[in-house]
Design an enzyme around this catalytic site. Structure first.
Site, PDB file in Angstrom:
ATOM      1  N   LYS A  34       0.839  -1.203   0.000  1.00  0.00           N
ATOM      2  CA  LYS A  34       0.000   0.000   0.000  1.00  0.00           C
ATOM      3  C   LYS A  34       0.870   1.249   0.000  1.00  0.00           C
ATOM      4  O   LYS A  34       2.090   1.187   0.179  1.00  0.00           O
ATOM      5  CB  LYS A  34      -0.905  -0.003   1.235  1.00  0.00           C
ATOM      6  N   ARG A 132     -10.457   0.106  15.768  1.00  0.00           N
ATOM      7  CA  ARG A 132     -10.539   0.736  14.453  1.00  0.00           C
ATOM      8  C   ARG A 132     -11.668   0.044  13.691  1.00  0.00           C
ATOM      9  O   ARG A 132     -12.786  -0.021  14.187  1.00  0.00           O
ATOM     10  CB  ARG A 132      -9.173   0.626  13.749  1.00  0.00           C
ATOM     11  N   TYR A 256      17.524  29.210   8.450  1.00  0.00           N
ATOM     12  CA  TYR A 256      16.413  29.943   9.049  1.00  0.00           C
ATOM     13  C   TYR A 256      16.405  29.848  10.576  1.00  0.00           C
ATOM     14  O   TYR A 256      16.854  28.866  11.156  1.00  0.00           O
ATOM     15  CB  TYR A 256      15.081  29.390   8.539  1.00  0.00           C
ATOM     16  N   MET A 304      13.206  24.102   2.467  1.00  0.00           N
ATOM     17  CA  MET A 304      12.332  23.382   1.552  1.00  0.00           C
ATOM     18  C   MET A 304      13.130  22.569   0.538  1.00  0.00           C
ATOM     19  O   MET A 304      12.785  21.424   0.234  1.00  0.00           O
ATOM     20  CB  MET A 304      11.404  24.352   0.828  1.00  0.00           C
TER      21      MET A 304
END
Length: 368
Positions: A34, A132, A256, A304
């Site tokens: 998955k 669940r 940063y 980023m």
């Protein structure tokens, strides 16, 4: 070519499958692929495991099963979330095993099967303690009787999921194991595909008498299991290159938020990889990379698309040097468990994030 890439080693995937298959024999492996094969690429992962002998795969959603069929994967596919009504209308494949979480879902599947003059092969989900999806244990007998009477359904087995598989003596683990084992003798004769154990449970050898196991993270080579004598190899690595080197003075800030102030004159390298590439921002000021076979620390905040590394103890380092942020370089290795521990996360998050970002950027490549 952009210097940051993810490499997936198919030979490691095949090796891991065979090693786990040998451990659990005669039980059959149903590799969980998955979430795009835990970031490794669902189609390529399926092909590698099929080459190693896989007869069936577990996915989460119908969309994943259809992707595999379109790619020519012919093995049986277990859809672990089950089907929504709109999905059941189009899920017409004799090789699907569909999870059924409750009687309402079973009745819906029966109606659609009857209308379409077809059938669904199902596995009934049991909530043994995860809280669940699933039928509660005290309702299993009634549920299996009703399902047996519903037209268009074929019940092939039951399954559950352990909430705390890494703790054998935890009371919830013991209750779940005892509960699942106690259900087996009273199941209909058609229930021959019963399964419970995922990676941790497999390695702990819980309920070895079950005919199927569902290896997830371990089949990608990330067991982190004390005392384990299995020849497993991580299949994923994250590599980049140094694109800048410069010396900054003591007292200079790096990246940063000014969380890194240099204590000495330092040779600072820049790598074009960041949180947009799945390299977690939580690794700011604590992660490491491998350059020229040596560990070098991440300096400051992960950006980023860039991170800075301290190359001061590698004065020979230069632009173009390879940097490994996950995987091996020389005799050194940065493991997924090391990264996840530093980031206060889990290996699954690391793999999915790095792999999916690389795929989106066209930077996930395969070898062997």
């Amino acid at each position: 070519m952009y210097p940051t890439e993810v490499i997936i080693d198919r030979s490691a995937l095949r090796q891991n499958f065979r090693a786990i298959a040998s451990l659990v024999s005669p039980s059959q492996l149903v590799p969980v692929i998955k979430s795009d094969g835990y970031g490794h690429g669902i189609v390529e992962v399926a092909r590698a495991f099929a080459d190693a002998g896989a007869r069936q795969f577990a996915v989460f959603r119908l969309e994943e099963a259809l992707t595999l069929r379109q790619a020519g994967i012919t093995q049986d596919l277990w859809i672990m979330m089950g089907l929504l009504p709109e999905e059941a209308e189009v899920a017409n494949d004799a090789g699907f095993r569909v999870a059924c979480p409750d009687l309402a879902n079973a009745r819906m599947l029966s109606q659609i099967a009857t209308k379409g003059k077809r059938h669904f092969d199902i596995h009934l989900k049991i909530d043994t303690g995860m809280g669940r999806l699933g039928v509660l244990p005290e309702s299993v007998a009634d549920a299996t009787r009703e399902i047996a009477a519903l037209p268009g359904l074929r019940l092939h087995g039951i399954f559950s999921h352990l909430a705390n598989a890494d703790s054998p003596e935890h009371p919830v683990t013991r209750r779940q194991l005892d509960c699942f084992r106690a259900l087996l003798p009273s199941l209909p004769a058609t229930c021959r595909e019963n399964h419970l154990c995922a990676s941790r449970a497999i390695l702990h050898r819980y309920l070895p008498e079950l005919p199927y196991v569902r290896p997830g993270i371990c089949v990608y080579g990330a067991p982190e299991f004390p005392g384990l004598r299995l020849d497993l190899r991580p299949a994923m690595s994250l590599r980049s290159r140094v694109i800048s080197c410069k010396t900054l003075p003591a007292g200079a800030n790096v990246s940063y938020n000014c969380i890194c102030t240099l204590k000495r004159p330092s040779l600072v390298g820049v790598l074009p990889v960041g949180y947009a590439d799945g390299y977690l921002r939580e690794l700011s000021n604590c992660g490491e990379a491998l350059v020229r076979g040596r560990r070098v620390p991440i300096l400051g905040t992960v950006c980023m698309g860039m991170v800075m590394v301290d190359l001061s103890d590698l004065p020979e380092a230069q632009v173009g040097d390879e940097a490994v942020l996950l995987g091996k370089q020389g005799d050194q290795e940065i493991t997924v468990w090391e990264i996840s521990e530093k980031a206060r996360s889990i290996a699954h998050v690391v793999y999915c994030g790095i792999g999916s970002a690389a795929a989106a950027a066209g930077q996930r490549h395969y070898q062997n």
